[in-house]
Design a protein around this motif. Structure first.
Motif: not given
Length: 299
Positions: A217-242
């Motif tokens: 839902a972040l597209t509805y909240f222009p002042n919010v951004r996602t942060l990576s954790i320990d340099g790992k982004p919250a993406t499908r590819s990072a999820t699928l590679n573990g």
């Protein structure tokens, strides 16, 4: 009651010409088997937007179906189904809920990808696990700044997932429920909100706020951004590679074996065409995990 014939299902159109084009389109276009009736899908506020998208697509094709999405939280949604085992209700939870579920049928459908989120005013892009552990506790550390640290109320599946997969604990001392401040704070504050949308709304309007959420839902909240954790982004590819771990298996509970509209909605949600359509969301279907580092998540 179900529309059409062929055992209660809607008859499919005959293929007369351009058969290859027709079959190709069928492979990518969700085509529900239409059932008449009312269905309530309740629970996880993180999975609710995905459940709602699926419900809207189903209702667009099946005018005799009425599907209500009730985002009340994983725990409350399942507790209600335990007390009132209605075959016209599906409870959705982020991860397996504790406690007995006699008479309930449960199935995993996929992984929900969560993210640490912050107001853009903080100019953050990444936090380490150690920094998050210092922040998300009853008395947040001031070493990282005077943040308003926003969590979810106890009973939230998103909160449980964050504590277990990011903080590495099942016994966080973060407040069970605490009202978030409305005025600027000069020292770190820990507080909670009830839903995913409440959290994003609060962080969007609070310059020094940080929290965690399902981030579609972040597209509805222009002042919010996602942060990576320990340099790992919250993406499908990072999820699928573990390499990214802030995820939860989404479980759907029904009162006994699903039938009628309940069964058809579940079949539509897990169909290959709908799985393909949902790749634009923070979600990975169970059918996509074979051969990945997360192949055991849907067992």
């Amino acid at each position: 009651m179900v529309q059409g014939d062929r055992g209660g299902h809607r008859p499919r159109p005959a293929v007369r010409s351009h058969r290859g084009i027709y079959l190709a389109n069928r492979a990518i276009t969700p085509d529900p088997q239409c059932a008449i009736g009312a269905l309530t899908v309740q629970g996880s506020t993180a999975f609710a937007p995905i459940a709602n998208n699926v419900a809207n697509d189903y209702e667009n094709d099946c005018t005799g179906a009425s599907i209500t999405i009730s985002a009340v939280g994983s725990g409350p949604g399942l507790d209600d189904l335990r007390r009132n085992p209605d075959p016209g209700v599906i409870a959705m939870t982020d991860g397996v809920e504790s406690g007995a579920t006699p008479g309930l049928n449960v199935r995993p459908v996929g992984l929900v990808i969560f993210a640490v989120v912050a107001n853009k005013n903080l100019k953050l892009s990444d936090l380490t696990t150690a920094q998050l552990r210092d922040l998300f506790r009853a008395a947040p550390s001031s070493a990282n700044g005077s943040f308003v640290v926003v969590g979810r109320d106890s009973g939230s599946g998103t909160r449980r997932t964050f504590e277990q997969t990011v903080l590495g604990t099942r016994n966080s001392d973060f407040p069970a429920s605490s009202t978030c401040p409305t005025a600027p704070q000069s020292t770190p504050v820990a507080c909670t909100v009830n839903t995913n949308m409440d959290l994003l709304t609060y962080i969007d309007r609070t310059p020094n706020a940080i929290g965690y959420a399902e981030a579609d839902a972040l597209t509805y909240f222009p002042n919010v951004r996602t942060l990576s954790i320990d340099g790992k982004p919250a993406t499908r590819s990072a999820t699928l590679n573990g390499s990214y771990h802030f995820v939860a298996t989404e479980y759907l509970y029904t009162a006994g074996r699903p039938r009628g509209l309940t069964a058809e909605y579940l079949a539509f949600l897990t169909s290959d065409p709908m799985t393909a359509r949902l790749r634009d969301h923070s979600y990975v279907a169970c059918s996509e995990l074979s051969g990945t580092a997360l192949a055991g998540q849907c067992t």
